[in-house]
Design a protein around this motif. Structure first.
Motif, PDB file in Angstrom:
ATOM      1  N   GLU A 214     -21.394   0.961  -3.750  1.00  0.00           N
ATOM      2  CA  GLU A 214     -21.120   2.575  -3.741  1.00  0.00           C
ATOM      3  C   GLU A 214     -19.958   2.715  -4.473  1.00  0.00           C
ATOM      4  O   GLU A 214     -19.782   3.785  -5.286  1.00  0.00           O
ATOM      5  CB  GLU A 214     -21.277   3.162  -2.262  1.00  0.00           C
ATOM      6  CG  GLU A 214     -21.193   4.420  -2.303  1.00  0.00           C
ATOM      7  CD  GLU A 214     -20.863   5.064  -0.892  1.00  0.00           C
ATOM      8  OE1 GLU A 214     -21.337   6.049  -0.718  1.00  0.00           O
ATOM      9  OE2 GLU A 214     -20.292   4.273  -0.378  1.00  0.00           O
ATOM     10  N   GLN A 215     -18.952   1.965  -4.445  1.00  0.00           N
ATOM     11  CA  GLN A 215     -17.547   1.956  -5.048  1.00  0.00           C
ATOM     12  C   GLN A 215     -17.219   1.001  -6.149  1.00  0.00           C
ATOM     13  O   GLN A 215     -16.096   0.692  -6.198  1.00  0.00           O
ATOM     14  CB  GLN A 215     -16.707   2.211  -3.696  1.00  0.00           C
ATOM     15  CG  GLN A 215     -16.803   3.078  -2.847  1.00  0.00           C
ATOM     16  CD  GLN A 215     -15.623   2.804  -1.754  1.00  0.00           C
ATOM     17  OE1 GLN A 215     -14.283   2.729  -1.967  1.00  0.00           O
ATOM     18  NE2 GLN A 215     -16.136   3.259  -0.262  1.00  0.00           N
ATOM     19  N   THR A 238     -22.882   0.683   0.850  1.00  0.00           N
ATOM     20  CA  THR A 238     -22.073   1.490   1.089  1.00  0.00           C
ATOM     21  C   THR A 238     -20.493   0.667   1.200  1.00  0.00           C
ATOM     22  O   THR A 238     -20.572  -0.254   1.812  1.00  0.00           O
ATOM     23  CB  THR A 238     -22.369   2.555   2.306  1.00  0.00           C
ATOM     24  OG1 THR A 238     -22.393   1.733   3.432  1.00  0.00           O
ATOM     25  CG2 THR A 238     -23.650   3.333   1.876  1.00  0.00           C
TER      26      THR A 238
END
Length: 262
Positions: A214-215, A238
């Motif tokens: 996600e990042q 996530t």
């Protein structure tokens, strides 16, 4: 303890653990099989896990050549499988390892039971990406590995993890520092030359896993999830950047195991 063999005319080092259906794990740029050291024992509870040091990385040779093409890495992998007498494997590649996985899947699809891209993409470098490869080569040639790795590794982690996982960041840096400069340069040039392989994802006859963070500041989920199809499983982790094998090894292993079991 790493093992070694001569494959495709070069020394290849690799780690091996567990028993059962064979699973190969390929590390990313300026990494080594040590990237997987938390995943290997977990996955090795149910599978025979093999993690090589790619040419130009870790304890494997960094042979001469203008650049290391993804197809050349794939030939190394074929030689490794042949020597280990493995007819079919499940193959997962992280970042650079994903580019190699696609090159292998394109040329030797019958050797794969399944394959997956971990924080990787089937797209080639765009112009900005190619300029980045040139800059990497220039930095290594002019300043050496340490300044390059110091700039690279923190960007691979989710921003918060740079602070909360200093030991993991440092370990990844140490692996990077130990990468032969010529190996890193030839690999960077090889990544710049790679082709679009989205057609490999679209035409695959085996199950495919596309896993993104996600990042992730290196490869966006849009570039990771470039093809949607019934045979493709897309997973977004996530609170993870480009390095889930460090940032969330249990979760990554769970996703790999779930995919393999299905």
């Amino acid at each position: 303890m790493k093992k070694q063999m001569i494959a495709n005319g070069i020394k290849l080092a690799y780690q091996e653990a567990g028993s059962g259906a064979p699973v190969l794990l390929l590390h990313g740029f300026c990494g080594s099989s040590a990237y997987w050291e938390e995943v290997i024992p977990l996955l090795g509870q149910h599978y025979r896990v093999i993690a090589p040091d790619l040419r130009g990385h870790g304890d494997s040779d960094a042979p001469d050549g203008e650049f290391y093409g993804m197809e050349q890495f794939a030939e190394d992998l074929l030689a490794l499988l042949d020597q280990l007498k493995l007819d079919q494997v499940s193959l997962f590649g992280h970042s650079l390892g994903g580019y190699i996985t696609l090159a292998f899947a394109e040329k030797y699809p019958k050797r794969l039971r399944a394959f997956g891209l971990i924080h990787s993409t089937a797209y080639p470098d765009d112009e900005q990406g190619k300029a980045g490869r040139d800059k990497a080569v220039q930095t290594i040639e002019q300043q050496g590995m340490e300044p390059f790795i110091d700039g690279l590794i923190p960007r691979l982690f989710a921003p918060e993890h740079v602070q909360t996982m200093p030991d993991a960041v440092e370990q990844a840096k140490q692996i990077g520092f130990a990468t032969p400069a010529e190996g890193a340069i030839r690999t960077a040039k090889g990544m710049k030359h790679r082709i679009d392989r989205n057609h490999v994802l679209r035409s695959a006859h085996t199950p495919v896993l596309l896993l993104a963070g996600e990042q992730d500041q290196i490869i966006s989920r849009q570039k990771s999830f470039s093809v949607a199809s019934p045979h493709i499983r897309q997973v977004l982790l996530t609170a993870v950047g480009h390095m889930s094998m460090y940032e969330a090894p249990e979760k990554l292993t769970e996703e790999l195991a779930t995919f393999l079991a299905e």
